[in-house]
Scaffold this motif. Structure first.
Motif, PDB file in Angstrom:
ATOM      1  N   ASN A  79      19.292 111.895  39.400  1.00 41.81           N
ATOM      2  CA  ASN A  79      20.365 110.870  38.867  1.00 41.81           C
ATOM      3  C   ASN A  79      19.772 110.064  37.565  1.00 41.81           C
ATOM      4  O   ASN A  79      20.158 109.124  37.386  1.00 41.81           O
ATOM      5  N   LEU A  80      18.815 110.906  36.914  1.00 40.89           N
ATOM      6  CA  LEU A  80      18.310 110.137  35.534  1.00 40.89           C
ATOM      7  C   LEU A  80      18.472 111.060  34.531  1.00 40.89           C
ATOM      8  O   LEU A  80      17.852 111.010  33.292  1.00 40.89           O
ATOM      9  N   TYR A  81      19.613 111.915  34.699  1.00 39.86           N
ATOM     10  CA  TYR A  81      19.895 113.143  33.492  1.00 39.86           C
ATOM     11  C   TYR A  81      21.258 112.736  32.966  1.00 39.86           C
ATOM     12  O   TYR A  81      21.735 113.846  32.484  1.00 39.86           O
ATOM     13  N   GLY A  82      21.766 111.487  32.915  1.00 38.03           N
ATOM     14  CA  GLY A  82      23.113 111.444  32.288  1.00 38.03           C
ATOM     15  C   GLY A  82      24.266 111.722  33.178  1.00 38.03           C
ATOM     16  O   GLY A  82      24.024 112.379  34.032  1.00 38.03           O
ATOM     17  N   LYS A  83      25.447 111.455  32.795  1.00 39.40           N
ATOM     18  CA  LYS A  83      26.736 111.695  33.394  1.00 39.40           C
ATOM     19  C   LYS A  83      27.470 112.786  32.931  1.00 39.40           C
ATOM     20  O   LYS A  83      28.324 113.396  33.626  1.00 39.40           O
ATOM     21  N   ASN A  84      27.191 113.536  31.935  1.00 39.61           N
ATOM     22  CA  ASN A  84      27.869 114.717  31.600  1.00 39.61           C
ATOM     23  C   ASN A  84      26.952 115.332  30.642  1.00 39.61           C
ATOM     24  O   ASN A  84      25.800 115.010  30.298  1.00 39.61           O
ATOM     25  N   ILE A  85      27.503 116.580  29.944  1.00 36.48           N
ATOM     26  CA  ILE A  85      26.734 117.692  29.255  1.00 36.48           C
ATOM     27  C   ILE A  85      26.169 116.856  28.036  1.00 36.48           C
ATOM     28  O   ILE A  85      25.352 116.966  27.195  1.00 36.48           O
ATOM     29  N   GLN A  86      27.000 116.124  27.318  1.00 41.32           N
ATOM     30  CA  GLN A  86      26.954 115.258  26.116  1.00 41.32           C
ATOM     31  C   GLN A  86      25.604 114.296  26.121  1.00 41.32           C
ATOM     32  O   GLN A  86      24.819 114.242  25.520  1.00 41.32           O
ATOM     33  N   GLU A  87      25.672 113.694  27.353  1.00 34.74           N
ATOM     34  CA  GLU A  87      24.656 112.697  27.564  1.00 34.74           C
ATOM     35  C   GLU A  87      23.311 113.372  27.843  1.00 34.74           C
ATOM     36  O   GLU A  87      22.033 112.971  27.475  1.00 34.74           O
ATOM     37  N   ARG A  88      23.398 114.499  28.423  1.00 35.26           N
ATOM     38  CA  ARG A  88      22.216 115.223  28.711  1.00 35.26           C
ATOM     39  C   ARG A  88      21.571 115.844  27.295  1.00 35.26           C
ATOM     40  O   ARG A  88      20.449 115.596  27.141  1.00 35.26           O
ATOM     41  N   ALA A  89      22.620 116.214  26.477  1.00 39.30           N
ATOM     42  CA  ALA A  89      22.037 116.646  25.124  1.00 39.30           C
ATOM     43  C   ALA A  89      21.201 115.454  24.338  1.00 39.30           C
ATOM     44  O   ALA A  89      20.330 115.942  23.827  1.00 39.30           O
ATOM     45  N   LEU A  90      21.756 114.317  24.655  1.00 37.27           N
ATOM     46  CA  LEU A  90      21.205 113.363  23.960  1.00 37.27           C
ATOM     47  C   LEU A  90      19.652 112.810  24.447  1.00 37.27           C
ATOM     48  O   LEU A  90      18.853 112.709  23.847  1.00 37.27           O
ATOM     49  N   ILE A  91      19.778 112.745  25.973  1.00 33.82           N
ATOM     50  CA  ILE A  91      18.469 112.867  26.532  1.00 33.82           C
ATOM     51  C   ILE A  91      17.367 113.616  26.187  1.00 33.82           C
ATOM     52  O   ILE A  91      16.260 113.377  25.867  1.00 33.82           O
ATOM     53  N   GLN A 142      24.959  98.025  23.350  1.00 36.53           N
ATOM     54  CA  GLN A 142      25.710  97.042  24.500  1.00 36.53           C
ATOM     55  C   GLN A 142      25.169  97.411  25.868  1.00 36.53           C
ATOM     56  O   GLN A 142      25.164  96.533  26.513  1.00 36.53           O
ATOM     57  N   THR A 143      24.286  98.393  25.910  1.00 33.32           N
ATOM     58  CA  THR A 143      23.872  98.585  27.377  1.00 33.32           C
ATOM     59  C   THR A 143      22.230  98.221  27.379  1.00 33.32           C
ATOM     60  O   THR A 143      21.661  97.968  28.504  1.00 33.32           O
ATOM     61  N   GLY A 144      21.566  98.546  26.132  1.00 37.75           N
ATOM     62  CA  GLY A 144      20.354  98.370  26.098  1.00 37.75           C
ATOM     63  C   GLY A 144      19.490  99.592  26.758  1.00 37.75           C
ATOM     64  O   GLY A 144      18.187  99.585  26.583  1.00 37.75           O
ATOM     65  N   PHE A 145      20.241 100.763  26.959  1.00 39.51           N
ATOM     66  CA  PHE A 145      19.590 101.708  27.271  1.00 39.51           C
ATOM     67  C   PHE A 145      19.615 102.956  26.064  1.00 39.51           C
ATOM     68  O   PHE A 145      20.417 102.851  25.246  1.00 39.51           O
ATOM     69  N   MET A 146      18.716 104.038  26.319  1.00 43.56           N
ATOM     70  CA  MET A 146      18.924 105.007  25.075  1.00 43.56           C
ATOM     71  C   MET A 146      20.170 105.692  25.006  1.00 43.56           C
ATOM     72  O   MET A 146      20.841 106.163  24.352  1.00 43.56           O
ATOM     73  N   VAL A 147      20.455 106.065  26.550  1.00 44.26           N
ATOM     74  CA  VAL A 147      21.715 106.908  26.514  1.00 44.26           C
ATOM     75  C   VAL A 147      22.627 106.230  27.585  1.00 44.26           C
ATOM     76  O   VAL A 147      22.196 105.814  28.893  1.00 44.26           O
ATOM     77  N   GLY A 148      23.952 106.068  27.476  1.00 44.01           N
ATOM     78  CA  GLY A 148      24.898 105.516  28.459  1.00 44.01           C
ATOM     79  C   GLY A 148      24.528 104.147  28.892  1.00 44.01           C
ATOM     80  O   GLY A 148      23.932 103.362  28.215  1.00 44.01           O
ATOM     81  N   ASN A 149      24.929 103.886  30.116  1.00 41.67           N
ATOM     82  CA  ASN A 149      24.940 102.712  30.789  1.00 41.67           C
ATOM     83  C   ASN A 149      24.071 102.480  32.017  1.00 41.67           C
ATOM     84  O   ASN A 149      24.005 101.723  32.947  1.00 41.67           O
ATOM     85  N   GLN A 150      23.130 103.682  32.088  1.00 42.20           N
ATOM     86  CA  GLN A 150      22.222 103.510  33.089  1.00 42.20           C
ATOM     87  C   GLN A 150      20.880 104.347  32.667  1.00 42.20           C
ATOM     88  O   GLN A 150      20.750 105.011  31.669  1.00 42.20           O
ATOM     89  N   LEU A 151      19.771 103.898  33.774  1.00 39.20           N
ATOM     90  CA  LEU A 151      18.694 104.440  33.341  1.00 39.20           C
ATOM     91  C   LEU A 151      18.382 105.952  33.204  1.00 39.20           C
ATOM     92  O   LEU A 151      19.247 106.520  34.179  1.00 39.20           O
ATOM     93  N   THR A 152      17.857 106.421  32.208  1.00 42.77           N
ATOM     94  CA  THR A 152      17.768 108.094  32.169  1.00 42.77           C
ATOM     95  C   THR A 152      16.144 108.392  31.847  1.00 42.77           C
ATOM     96  O   THR A 152      15.282 107.648  31.497  1.00 42.77           O
ATOM     97  N   LEU A 153      15.931 109.672  32.093  1.00 43.59           N
ATOM     98  CA  LEU A 153      14.698 110.317  31.460  1.00 43.59           C
ATOM     99  C   LEU A 153      14.400 109.846  30.185  1.00 43.59           C
ATOM    100  O   LEU A 153      13.040 109.470  29.987  1.00 43.59           O
ATOM    101  N   PHE A 182      14.118  96.544  24.598  1.00 44.69           N
ATOM    102  CA  PHE A 182      14.299  97.703  25.216  1.00 44.69           C
ATOM    103  C   PHE A 182      12.989  97.717  26.047  1.00 44.69           C
ATOM    104  O   PHE A 182      13.068  98.092  27.327  1.00 44.69           O
ATOM    105  N   LYS A 183      11.661  97.502  25.618  1.00 44.20           N
ATOM    106  CA  LYS A 183      10.429  97.807  26.089  1.00 44.20           C
ATOM    107  C   LYS A 183      10.370  96.590  27.336  1.00 44.20           C
ATOM    108  O   LYS A 183      10.264  96.951  28.588  1.00 44.20           O
ATOM    109  N   VAL A 184      11.026  95.457  27.134  1.00 46.46           N
ATOM    110  CA  VAL A 184      11.124  94.375  28.037  1.00 46.46           C
ATOM    111  C   VAL A 184      12.074  94.909  29.516  1.00 46.46           C
ATOM    112  O   VAL A 184      11.770  94.854  30.547  1.00 46.46           O
ATOM    113  N   LYS A 185      13.104  95.518  29.018  1.00 42.44           N
ATOM    114  CA  LYS A 185      14.242  95.723  29.800  1.00 42.44           C
ATOM    115  C   LYS A 185      13.748  96.709  30.819  1.00 42.44           C
ATOM    116  O   LYS A 185      13.998  96.908  32.140  1.00 42.44           O
ATOM    117  N   ILE A 186      13.164  97.906  30.180  1.00 40.84           N
ATOM    118  CA  ILE A 186      12.707  99.000  30.956  1.00 40.84           C
ATOM    119  C   ILE A 186      11.634  98.617  31.808  1.00 40.84           C
ATOM    120  O   ILE A 186      11.663  99.051  33.179  1.00 40.84           O
TER     121      ILE A 186
END
Length: 220
Positions: A79-91, A142-153, A182-186
């Motif tokens: 579950n580190l690869y986004g929630k949908n195909i669009q998020e996966r493309a960004l990742i 808004q979330t501090g992550f690279m993609v979406g609202n949860q940790l990803t690759l 971002f560095k501190v958060k992750i």
């Protein structure tokens, strides 16, 4: 279920991103360190290295090679690869950018002294002018992550890249306030924080011994 088994040198290289991912997912793994040409040739003879290359990971009844394939598999599984195909493309897009920059640094220990000076200058220039500005712009404020609202690759790969850069350029994030946050958060994500502590499976900056072993095993 058995632990994943990682076959590589006792050093960073292309396997380090796999270690980061498994650590972030809380997955324990075993490692087989290649130290002799004979070990490498046996893996090839046994058909374990499809393209006669490492890294190779044994997991879930498979012998996986090619770093991107390994990362994609474990990211999707944990579950580190986004929630949908669009998020996966960004990742994938951000990971490819991080990999471009990391590749310059992976090659660095194998260069001559003169080439190392040029390479560091090139890495710093490209990081400041191309890659870090792109990552700074891409962070979801808004979330501090690279993609979406949860940790990803993507978060793992960008943080790995940042820490590699800071080993040679300690103040390289001075002009990138969002990447500083971002560095501190992750880094403070529990499993990642644990991975960054001494005694973890994280490998140190490559030294001459690592270079010599890799050259001996791969014969280059």
């Amino acid at each position: 279920m058995s632990k994943p088994k990682l076959y590589y040198f006792n050093g960073r290289g292309k396997m380090e991103s796999v270690r980061w991912l498994l650590a972030a997912a809380g997955v324990e793994f075993d490692e087989v360190f290649l130290e002799t040409r004979e070990q490498y040739e046996k893996l090839m003879k046994d058909g374990a290295l499809l393209f006669e290359q490492v890294p190779m990971v044994e997991a879930d009844g498979m012998k996986l090679v090619q770093t991107n394939a390994i990362l994609s598999y474990f990211a999707a599984k944990h579950n580190l690869y986004g929630k949908n195909i669009q998020e996966r493309a960004l990742i994938d897009m951000y990971c490819e950018g991080a990999k471009d920059l990391m590749t310059f640094m992976m090659h660095h220990p194998f260069l001559s002294p003169e080439e190392k000076v040029k390479n560091l200058t090139n890495v710093e220039k490209k990081a400041k002018s191309r890659y870090l500005p792109a990552f700074e712009k891409s962070i979801n404020q808004q979330t501090g992550f690279m993609v979406g609202n949860q940790l990803t690759l993507a978060d793992l790969q960008v943080l790995e890249t940042i820490l590699m850069l800071e080993e040679n350029f300690p103040s390289i994030l001075s002009e990138f306030p969002l990447l500083q946050k971002f560095k501190v958060k992750i880094s403070n994500v529990q499993n990642i924080q644990k991975f960054l502590q001494p005694g973890s499976a994280r490998k140190p900056k490559p030294d001459d011994h690592y270079v010599q072993i890799a050259k001996k095993v791969l014969q280059f």
